[in-house]
Write a protein that holds these residues in place. Sequence first.
Motif, short mmCIF file in Angstrom:
data_model
loop_
_atom_site.label_atom_id
_atom_site.label_comp_id
_atom_site.label_asym_id
_atom_site.label_seq_id
_atom_site.Cartn_x
_atom_site.Cartn_y
_atom_site.Cartn_z
N ALA A 9 0.82 -1.20 0.00
CA ALA A 9 0.00 0.00 0.00
C ALA A 9 0.86 1.26 0.00
N THR A 53 -9.69 -0.12 -4.61
CA THR A 53 -9.92 0.18 -3.19
C THR A 53 -9.22 -0.85 -2.30
N GLU A 91 -6.32 2.82 -5.98
CA GLU A 91 -7.57 3.51 -5.68
C GLU A 91 -8.74 2.88 -6.43
N GLN A 131 -7.76 -6.04 4.98
CA GLN A 131 -8.29 -7.24 4.32
C GLN A 131 -7.17 -8.09 3.77
N ASN A 161 -7.57 -2.63 0.52
CA ASN A 161 -7.71 -2.54 1.96
C ASN A 161 -6.58 -3.33 2.62
#
Length: 318
Positions: free
Chosen positions: A127, A144, A141, A149, A146
């Motif tokens: 990330a 998305t 983006e 997760q 996470n």
Amino acid sequence: MNPDVIDAIQVAPGSLLALNVVLSLIMLGIALDTAPSDFRVVLTHPKPFIIAILAQLLLLPLVTFGLTFVLPVTDSMALGMILVACCPPGNISQVLTHRSGGNVALSVSMTAVGNVMYIFAMPLSIAFWGSLNPRTRDILEAVTLNPGQMLLEVLLIVGLPFGLGLLLRAKLPGFARRAHPIVHWFSLIALVAFIAVALVGNWAIFVSVLGLLVIVVTVHDAVALGLGYGTAVLGGLGTRERKAMTFEVGIRNAGLGLGLVFTFFGGLGGMAIVAGWWGIWDIIAGLIVSSLWAWRTRVRTGSSRGDASGRSIGGREG
């Protein structure tokens, strides 16, 4: 800025589950060959591990980040390179270290402790480095991503089987010793087979970027191996430790990266082919380097391991 024109990689239904099982078996195999003493080695001889973890968690992603601007890669290929650089070390590094006459105990201990750290570090690292490049940031983006997760996914694929393997090694050492080579080689062959089937099934996509892919992965892999060796030299480590460090930093668990591509990025073409081809080329390049290293040492000393045994931590050889 190169537009991303590579189609998503398609795999047969159920293939992702099979891949996750194979990746879990790889981690189980590493743990079955990991003893408590391998963790204690890091405490009693912390310098090599500190150098290795800095090279893996900081320098390799940083250099890879720079390469994404230098090499003529598409956006998703750039993120694929970052993904591979953020993956934990591959267990084949121990085989290559042994083959080259390097410090196997150091390799085992670095892989064991490193994989535990990467359970938590990898999602954050992907990330972070992916968000720094505007081209790869757009992909993160769009999907998305996470990190929480991804951490849960990594815990299930990496952490759970690794913990189970450590438990079996501690409670049933005889069973672990017999099961390790079976699990190790079966999972490695199954991973290579999965990658090969995926490439054949998406042959048109693979061939369309083959020339660029070969250049990118070859350069990236060579830089990773060179970074491992270079940091060991700068750190003042002995020759056998340099061999272990070379493969510990240069050999990445690209199969795990491939699993994450299908899980979180929908099999995004550039990412998938980079991770898939890296998983194959990594082994080929590692075998070439380790064989040349063993031959050179054998010519100079009469033994592929020099004057020291394969499991000792200290010592230098020519």
